[in-house]
Design a protein around this motif. Structure first.
Motif, PDB file in Angstrom:
ATOM      1  N   VAL A   1     -26.974  38.546  29.329  1.00  0.00           N
ATOM      2  CA  VAL A   1     -26.381  38.998  30.590  1.00  0.00           C
ATOM      3  C   VAL A   1     -26.441  40.520  30.717  1.00  0.00           C
ATOM      4  CG1 VAL A   1     -24.286  39.053  32.011  1.00  0.00           C
ATOM      5  CG2 VAL A   1     -24.858  37.002  30.699  1.00  0.00           C
ATOM      6  N   VAL A   2     -26.125  41.226  29.621  1.00  0.00           N
ATOM      7  CA  VAL A   2     -26.115  42.693  29.649  1.00  0.00           C
ATOM      8  C   VAL A   2     -27.371  43.280  28.997  1.00  0.00           C
ATOM      9  CG1 VAL A   2     -24.814  44.759  28.983  1.00  0.00           C
ATOM     10  CG2 VAL A   2     -23.604  42.683  29.654  1.00  0.00           C
ATOM     11  N   HIS A   3     -27.940  42.562  28.021  1.00  0.00           N
ATOM     12  CA  HIS A   3     -29.208  42.976  27.419  1.00  0.00           C
ATOM     13  C   HIS A   3     -29.927  41.741  26.880  1.00  0.00           C
ATOM     14  CE1 HIS A   3     -28.139  42.368  23.181  1.00  0.00           C
ATOM     15  NE2 HIS A   3     -26.982  42.989  23.389  1.00  0.00           N
ATOM     16  N   ASN A   4     -31.177  41.925  26.493  1.00  0.00           N
ATOM     17  CA  ASN A   4     -31.957  40.805  25.943  1.00  0.00           C
ATOM     18  C   ASN A   4     -32.348  41.031  24.488  1.00  0.00           C
ATOM     19  OD1 ASN A   4     -33.922  42.749  26.130  1.00  0.00           O
ATOM     20  ND2 ASN A   4     -35.296  41.596  27.461  1.00  0.00           N
ATOM     21  N   GLY A   5     -31.621  41.914  23.824  1.00  0.00           N
ATOM     22  CA  GLY A   5     -31.917  42.223  22.431  1.00  0.00           C
ATOM     23  C   GLY A   5     -32.892  43.369  22.271  1.00  0.00           C
ATOM     24  N   VAL A   6     -33.548  43.733  23.362  1.00  0.00           N
ATOM     25  CA  VAL A   6     -34.524  44.829  23.341  1.00  0.00           C
ATOM     26  C   VAL A   6     -34.199  45.877  24.405  1.00  0.00           C
ATOM     27  CG1 VAL A   6     -36.964  45.444  23.605  1.00  0.00           C
ATOM     28  CG2 VAL A   6     -36.336  43.299  22.471  1.00  0.00           C
TER      29      VAL A   6
ATOM     30  N   ILE B   1     -31.577  47.027  27.818  1.00  0.00           N
ATOM     31  CA  ILE B   1     -30.311  46.837  28.506  1.00  0.00           C
ATOM     32  C   ILE B   1     -30.593  46.669  29.998  1.00  0.00           C
ATOM     33  CG2 ILE B   1     -29.703  49.240  29.107  1.00  0.00           C
ATOM     34  CD1 ILE B   1     -26.922  48.440  27.675  1.00  0.00           C
ATOM     35  N   PHE B   2     -29.747  45.885  30.681  1.00  0.00           N
ATOM     36  CA  PHE B   2     -29.946  45.617  32.100  1.00  0.00           C
ATOM     37  C   PHE B   2     -29.069  46.569  32.926  1.00  0.00           C
ATOM     38  CE2 PHE B   2     -30.462  41.007  30.484  1.00  0.00           C
ATOM     39  CZ  PHE B   2     -31.778  41.255  30.111  1.00  0.00           C
ATOM     40  N   LYS B   3     -29.699  47.458  33.666  1.00  0.00           N
ATOM     41  CA  LYS B   3     -28.964  48.497  34.400  1.00  0.00           C
ATOM     42  C   LYS B   3     -28.044  47.920  35.465  1.00  0.00           C
ATOM     43  CE  LYS B   3     -32.384  52.141  33.620  1.00  0.00           C
ATOM     44  NZ  LYS B   3     -33.330  53.111  34.254  1.00  0.00           N
ATOM     45  N   ASP B   4     -28.480  46.855  36.135  1.00  0.00           N
ATOM     46  CA  ASP B   4     -27.618  46.244  37.160  1.00  0.00           C
ATOM     47  C   ASP B   4     -26.342  45.693  36.547  1.00  0.00           C
ATOM     48  OD1 ASP B   4     -29.240  46.787  39.328  1.00  0.00           O
ATOM     49  OD2 ASP B   4     -30.359  44.919  39.176  1.00  0.00           O
ATOM     50  N   SER B   5     -26.441  45.147  35.343  1.00  0.00           N
ATOM     51  CA  SER B   5     -25.261  44.611  34.660  1.00  0.00           C
ATOM     52  C   SER B   5     -24.303  45.730  34.271  1.00  0.00           C
ATOM     53  CB  SER B   5     -25.682  43.823  33.417  1.00  0.00           C
ATOM     54  OG  SER B   5     -26.422  42.682  33.773  1.00  0.00           O
ATOM     55  N   ILE B   6     -24.853  46.838  33.806  1.00  0.00           N
ATOM     56  CA  ILE B   6     -24.013  47.986  33.454  1.00  0.00           C
ATOM     57  C   ILE B   6     -23.246  48.481  34.675  1.00  0.00           C
ATOM     58  CG2 ILE B   6     -24.047  50.395  32.692  1.00  0.00           C
ATOM     59  CD1 ILE B   6     -24.483  48.405  30.431  1.00  0.00           C
ATOM     60  N   LYS B   7     -23.908  48.485  35.823  1.00  0.00           N
ATOM     61  CA  LYS B   7     -23.227  48.885  37.061  1.00  0.00           C
ATOM     62  C   LYS B   7     -22.054  47.960  37.344  1.00  0.00           C
ATOM     63  CE  LYS B   7     -23.805  49.511  42.040  1.00  0.00           C
ATOM     64  NZ  LYS B   7     -24.709  49.448  43.199  1.00  0.00           N
TER      65      LYS B   7
ATOM     66  N   GLN C   1     -25.805  33.238  39.672  1.00  0.00           N
ATOM     67  CA  GLN C   1     -26.569  34.414  40.070  1.00  0.00           C
ATOM     68  C   GLN C   1     -27.836  34.474  39.244  1.00  0.00           C
ATOM     69  OE1 GLN C   1     -24.054  38.014  39.752  1.00  0.00           O
ATOM     70  NE2 GLN C   1     -24.758  38.575  41.787  1.00  0.00           N
ATOM     71  N   SER C   2     -28.907  34.931  39.844  1.00  0.00           N
ATOM     72  CA  SER C   2     -30.147  35.087  39.080  1.00  0.00           C
ATOM     73  C   SER C   2     -29.958  36.077  37.938  1.00  0.00           C
ATOM     74  CB  SER C   2     -31.286  35.533  39.996  1.00  0.00           C
ATOM     75  OG  SER C   2     -31.509  34.598  41.008  1.00  0.00           O
ATOM     76  N   ASP C   3     -29.415  37.249  38.262  1.00  0.00           N
ATOM     77  CA  ASP C   3     -29.038  38.286  37.302  1.00  0.00           C
ATOM     78  C   ASP C   3     -27.682  38.833  37.743  1.00  0.00           C
ATOM     79  OD1 ASP C   3     -31.647  38.639  35.691  1.00  0.00           O
ATOM     80  OD2 ASP C   3     -32.334  38.877  37.773  1.00  0.00           O
ATOM     81  N   LEU C   4     -26.954  39.392  36.813  1.00  0.00           N
ATOM     82  CA  LEU C   4     -25.632  39.933  37.151  1.00  0.00           C
ATOM     83  C   LEU C   4     -25.803  41.183  38.005  1.00  0.00           C
ATOM     84  CD1 LEU C   4     -22.605  39.592  36.817  1.00  0.00           C
ATOM     85  CD2 LEU C   4     -22.731  41.022  34.772  1.00  0.00           C
ATOM     86  N   LYS C   5     -25.349  41.099  39.253  1.00  0.00           N
ATOM     87  CA  LYS C   5     -25.468  42.227  40.178  1.00  0.00           C
ATOM     88  C   LYS C   5     -24.188  42.371  40.990  1.00  0.00           C
ATOM     89  CE  LYS C   5     -30.488  42.199  40.676  1.00  0.00           C
ATOM     90  NZ  LYS C   5     -31.648  42.125  41.603  1.00  0.00           N
TER      91      LYS C   5
END
Length: 272
Positions: free
Chosen positions: A27-32, A34-40, A267-271
């Motif tokens: 949700v927040v990263h994939n192990g490699v 980090i997902f910026k939209d999730s951090i927001k 949700q497709s991705d956490l936004k």
């Protein structure tokens, strides 16, 4: 009916909840990366003075996962909200099995989990009082038959599993987790005590959640969503995670039914 939030975003429902349990890996990263939209999203939740726990089935102490996430780019004000299944297991073992010998099933990188009682780690499985499973050995990552042969003489011993996940996607590469080994042990007739989602103790240890309206967000129906279901929390499934292919082919209603799980939102991705 599962409501799709792709157009409205999480902000459309955020006022309905006091506390958010959010899975990290998937949700927040994939192990490699980090997902910026999730951090927001995490920052927006904190701005609203809502409570937040980054709950993860990681077989390591909180501090280890915090450092890992900070290397990926997570700010310390967010990483301080991390709570791991490993931390929950540590507290249990220190209270109940601090002096007992154990056999570790897992890679050397997980040694920090039991650094305070490492003197009790034995390399002879016959000499162990219990089995501590944190993952798969580095040299035996995919052969579950190896673990069947290893453990068949120890079915009378209890196994402590610190990561109930069966698999994880690491940068698009799928890897087996400790839960896969524990499942083999259970199918053979062994007894397993799990620490991590979907089991309640990791939720209850992480924060005071009594009398709070809770939303649990994750990408794993077996752990994140079933954990929410067991505790009567609302849930949001991230479809671009571990179940991506299943949800794309069959839809969320059929997929969740196949796992005997209930999802309130998708949700497709956490936004935000």
């Amino acid at each position: 009916m599962t409501k799709n939030l792709d157009n409205e975003g999480l902000r459309s429902i955020v006022d309905n909840y006091d506390l958010f349990y959010i899975d990290i890996w998937g949700v927040v990263h994939n192990g490699v990366n980090i997902f910026k939209d999730s951090i927001k999203v995490l920052n927006e939740i904190l701005k609203l003075k809502k409570e937040l726990v980054l709950l993860t089935n990681a077989p390591r102490p909180n501090e280890n996962v915090k450092k890992f996430c900070e290397k990926l780019g997570m700010d310390k004000k967010l990483s301080n909200h991390i709570f791991t299944s490993g931390e929950a297991a540590i507290k249990y073992l220190k209270k109940n099995s601090y002096k007992d010998k154990f056999f570790h099933v897992g890679p050397p990188r997980d040694f920090d989990l039991f650094r305070d009682f490492k003197r009790n780690n034995t390399n002879d499985i016959k000499d162990a009082s219990y089995l501590l499973c944190t993952g798969l050995f580095d040299e035996q990552k995919n052969d579950l038959n190896f673990y069947k042969n290893l453990l068949e003489s120890s079915l009378s011993k209890k196994m402590i599993c610190t990561n109930p996940d069966l698999i994880v996607d690491k940068g698009g590469i799928r890897e087996l987790c400790a839960g896969s080994v524990a499942m083999v042990f259970e199918k053979m007739g062994g007894s397993v005590t799990y620490f991590g989602k979907p089991y309640p103790e990791v939720y209850n240890q992480s924060i005071n959640n009594k009398n709070k309206k809770v939303l649990s967000i994750g990408d794993n129906l077996n752990t994140d969503i079933k954990g929410a279901n067991l505790l009567n929390y609302d849930s949001l499934i991230i479809s671009n995670g571990i179940h991506y292919k299943e949800i794309k082919e069959n839809g969320i209603e059929t997929t969740s039914k196949n796992y005997e799980a209930i999802c309130n939102y998708i949700q497709s991705d956490l936004k935000w």
